[in-house]
Design a protein around this motif. Structure first.
Motif, PDB file in Angstrom:
ATOM      1  N   SER A  42      38.792  35.356  40.236  1.00 21.55           N
ATOM      2  CA  SER A  42      38.229  36.537  40.176  1.00 21.55           C
ATOM      3  C   SER A  42      36.612  36.326  40.449  1.00 21.55           C
ATOM      4  N   THR A  43      36.073  37.167  41.152  1.00 21.55           N
ATOM      5  CA  THR A  43      34.637  37.312  41.593  1.00 21.55           C
ATOM      6  C   THR A  43      34.163  38.516  41.018  1.00 21.55           C
ATOM      7  N   ARG A  44      32.765  39.000  41.314  1.00 21.33           N
ATOM      8  CA  ARG A  44      32.051  40.104  41.172  1.00 21.33           C
ATOM      9  C   ARG A  44      32.480  41.045  42.348  1.00 21.33           C
ATOM     10  N   GLU A  45      32.971  40.645  43.494  1.00 21.83           N
ATOM     11  CA  GLU A  45      33.299  41.293  44.566  1.00 21.83           C
ATOM     12  C   GLU A  45      34.893  41.695  44.625  1.00 21.83           C
ATOM     13  N   GLY A  46      35.591  41.089  43.732  1.00 21.55           N
ATOM     14  CA  GLY A  46      36.997  41.533  43.683  1.00 21.55           C
ATOM     15  C   GLY A  46      37.687  40.174  43.314  1.00 21.55           C
ATOM     16  N   ASN A  47      39.114  40.324  43.371  1.00 28.11           N
ATOM     17  CA  ASN A  47      40.010  39.248  43.182  1.00 28.11           C
ATOM     18  C   ASN A  47      40.857  38.800  44.270  1.00 28.11           C
ATOM     19  N   VAL A  48      40.984  37.440  44.382  1.00 24.18           N
ATOM     20  CA  VAL A  48      42.183  36.944  45.139  1.00 24.18           C
ATOM     21  C   VAL A  48      43.314  36.553  44.420  1.00 24.18           C
ATOM     22  N   ILE A  49      44.504  37.086  44.637  1.00 25.42           N
ATOM     23  CA  ILE A  49      45.774  37.071  43.776  1.00 25.42           C
ATOM     24  C   ILE A  49      46.698  36.445  44.634  1.00 25.42           C
ATOM     25  N   LYS A  50      47.340  35.521  44.129  1.00 22.52           N
ATOM     26  CA  LYS A  50      48.381  34.709  44.615  1.00 22.52           C
ATOM     27  C   LYS A  50      49.578  34.590  43.782  1.00 22.52           C
ATOM     28  N   TYR A  51      50.807  34.807  44.309  1.00 27.17           N
ATOM     29  CA  TYR A  51      52.087  34.931  43.684  1.00 27.17           C
ATOM     30  C   TYR A  51      52.807  33.591  43.863  1.00 27.17           C
ATOM     31  N   LEU A  52      53.588  32.816  43.001  1.00 24.99           N
ATOM     32  CA  LEU A  52      54.547  31.728  43.609  1.00 24.99           C
ATOM     33  C   LEU A  52      55.703  32.412  44.483  1.00 24.99           C
ATOM     34  N   ASP A  53      55.947  31.676  45.446  1.00 28.05           N
ATOM     35  CA  ASP A  53      56.962  32.203  46.275  1.00 28.05           C
ATOM     36  C   ASP A  53      58.205  32.247  45.745  1.00 28.05           C
ATOM     37  N   CYS A  54      58.502  31.689  44.609  1.00 29.46           N
ATOM     38  CA  CYS A  54      59.846  32.002  43.617  1.00 29.46           C
ATOM     39  C   CYS A  54      59.798  33.215  42.801  1.00 29.46           C
ATOM     40  N   LEU A  55      58.809  33.606  42.457  1.00 31.36           N
ATOM     41  CA  LEU A  55      58.477  34.712  41.445  1.00 31.36           C
ATOM     42  C   LEU A  55      59.429  35.614  41.684  1.00 31.36           C
ATOM     43  N   ASN A  56      60.363  36.316  40.625  1.00 32.18           N
ATOM     44  CA  ASN A  56      61.468  37.246  40.950  1.00 32.18           C
ATOM     45  C   ASN A  56      60.837  38.532  41.213  1.00 32.18           C
ATOM     46  N   GLU A  57      61.496  39.313  41.945  1.00 31.73           N
ATOM     47  CA  GLU A  57      60.860  40.638  42.511  1.00 31.73           C
ATOM     48  C   GLU A  57      60.604  41.708  41.599  1.00 31.73           C
ATOM     49  N   GLU A  58      61.183  41.509  40.600  1.00 32.47           N
ATOM     50  CA  GLU A  58      60.762  42.594  39.435  1.00 32.47           C
ATOM     51  C   GLU A  58      59.736  42.117  38.637  1.00 32.47           C
ATOM     52  N   ASP A  59      59.430  40.919  38.219  1.00 30.63           N
ATOM     53  CA  ASP A  59      58.041  40.715  37.965  1.00 30.63           C
ATOM     54  C   ASP A  59      56.930  40.942  38.882  1.00 30.63           C
ATOM     55  N   LEU A  60      57.446  40.589  40.065  1.00 32.26           N
ATOM     56  CA  LEU A  60      56.227  40.840  41.127  1.00 32.26           C
ATOM     57  C   LEU A  60      56.091  42.066  41.079  1.00 32.26           C
ATOM     58  N   SER A  61      56.754  42.990  41.215  1.00 32.61           N
ATOM     59  CA  SER A  61      56.593  44.512  41.336  1.00 32.61           C
ATOM     60  C   SER A  61      55.920  45.047  40.006  1.00 32.61           C
ATOM     61  N   ILE A  62      56.175  44.517  38.877  1.00 31.04           N
ATOM     62  CA  ILE A  62      55.264  44.874  37.656  1.00 31.04           C
ATOM     63  C   ILE A  62      53.963  44.604  37.633  1.00 31.04           C
ATOM     64  N   LEU A  63      53.745  43.214  38.144  1.00 31.42           N
ATOM     65  CA  LEU A  63      52.328  42.578  38.281  1.00 31.42           C
ATOM     66  C   LEU A  63      51.494  43.537  39.076  1.00 31.42           C
ATOM     67  N   GLU A  64      52.111  43.676  40.226  1.00 36.14           N
ATOM     68  CA  GLU A  64      51.246  44.303  41.331  1.00 36.14           C
ATOM     69  C   GLU A  64      50.796  45.891  40.569  1.00 36.14           C
ATOM     70  N   LYS A  65      51.716  46.493  40.022  1.00 41.22           N
ATOM     71  CA  LYS A  65      51.279  47.965  39.427  1.00 41.22           C
ATOM     72  C   LYS A  65      50.405  47.571  38.298  1.00 41.22           C
ATOM     73  N   VAL A  66      50.682  46.620  37.569  1.00 43.40           N
ATOM     74  CA  VAL A  66      49.511  46.521  36.420  1.00 43.40           C
ATOM     75  C   VAL A  66      48.274  46.208  37.039  1.00 43.40           C
ATOM     76  N   LEU A  67      48.095  45.249  37.883  1.00 42.76           N
ATOM     77  CA  LEU A  67      46.865  44.869  38.548  1.00 42.76           C
ATOM     78  C   LEU A  67      46.066  46.081  39.263  1.00 42.76           C
ATOM     79  N   ASN A  68      46.861  46.964  40.039  1.00 38.94           N
ATOM     80  CA  ASN A  68      46.506  48.116  40.573  1.00 38.94           C
ATOM     81  C   ASN A  68      45.761  49.162  39.759  1.00 38.94           C
ATOM     82  N   GLU A  69      46.111  49.163  38.492  1.00 40.59           N
ATOM     83  CA  GLU A  69      45.888  50.092  37.222  1.00 40.59           C
ATOM     84  C   GLU A  69      44.738  49.691  36.412  1.00 40.59           C
ATOM     85  N   ASN A  70      44.213  48.403  36.775  1.00 45.50           N
ATOM     86  CA  ASN A  70      43.197  47.875  36.100  1.00 45.50           C
ATOM     87  C   ASN A  70      42.187  47.404  36.827  1.00 45.50           C
TER      88      ASN A  70
END
Length: 224
Positions: A42-70
């Motif tokens: 996290s920086t004042r200019e924005g965030n660098v977000i990284k996901y583990l390569d084996c994170l399941n697609e459902e969790d990935l999709s929900i995380l992306e939605k939550v992050l986009n909304e906040n």
């Protein structure tokens, strides 16, 4: 100096190995343990977000939605999502710093190489064993034994992350500052960025950062 967001992107690549899709796979340091399931720089200019390569697609999709909304980091939501199927064993939060240009280096800081690395064995055997991976390495030596060192914890062609440690009996003498400056100057002479990070509860490490007058450009958040 690089922008905060650029520094954080470089920092994430120093911390973790990435696959061809840009997802993180392993920690970029022996023994190369698996990377955290989710990482935010996290920086004042924005965030660098990284996901583990084996994170399941459902969790990935929900995380992306939550992050986009906040606009800020939604800790509670992230914890709920990631702990739904697997327990969260570790949450790491800490400041990320960058060295400004180092102009003066004390002669007390000795560069460690194959000819003098025996001084590491009594107190820093792991650094001795992995010196090639941790170079450059600088030390304060007393009675032919290293009592304070700074070396590269993790690195890439663009940047390197400092690892500094001073034996308890030798603290309060600015040894950590001396070796850290020597290490950073060496990294900078190679045209690379010298980085430093720690956890919020590591007060000794943060004290070193203050004495070095490092620039705080962001915050690391790891969910493992």
């Amino acid at each position: 100096m690089k922008s905060e967001l650029h520094l954080m992107e470089m920092h994430s690549k120093v911390l973790f190995k990435h696959n061809e899709k840009g997802k993180i796979t392993h920690i970029n340091e022996p023994p190369y343990d698996i990377a955290p399931r989710f990482y935010i720089g996290s920086t004042r200019e924005g965030n660098v977000i990284k996901y583990l390569d084996c994170l399941n697609e459902e969790d990935l999709s929900i995380l992306e939605k939550v992050l986009n909304e906040n606009s800020s980091v939604p800790f509670v939501n992230i914890l709920q999502i990631l702990s739904k199927n697997n327990q969260i064993d570790d949450l790491w939060i800490g400041p990320a710093y960058v060295f400004e240009q180092v102009s003066e280096v004390s002669p007390r800081a000795v560069k460690i190489n194959n000819s003098n690395k025996q001084c590491l064995l009594p107190n820093f055997p792991y650094t001795y064993d992995e010196l090639e991976l941790k170079e450059p390495c600088y030390a304060i030596i007393e009675n032919n034994i290293a009592v304070s060192i700074c070396c590269s914890a993790r690195q890439t062609d663009e940047a390197s992350e400092a690892s500094v440690y001073t034996l308890e009996d030798f603290r309060g003498k600015e040894y950590g500052v001396i070796v850290s400056k020597a290490w950073a100057a060496d990294i900078q002479s190679q045209g690379r960025i010298a980085l430093y990070s720690t956890s919020w509860d590591n007060y000794a490490s943060q004290a070193v950062a203050r004495k070095l007058k490092l620039v705080h450009y962001g915050t690391d958040i790891h969910f493992s």
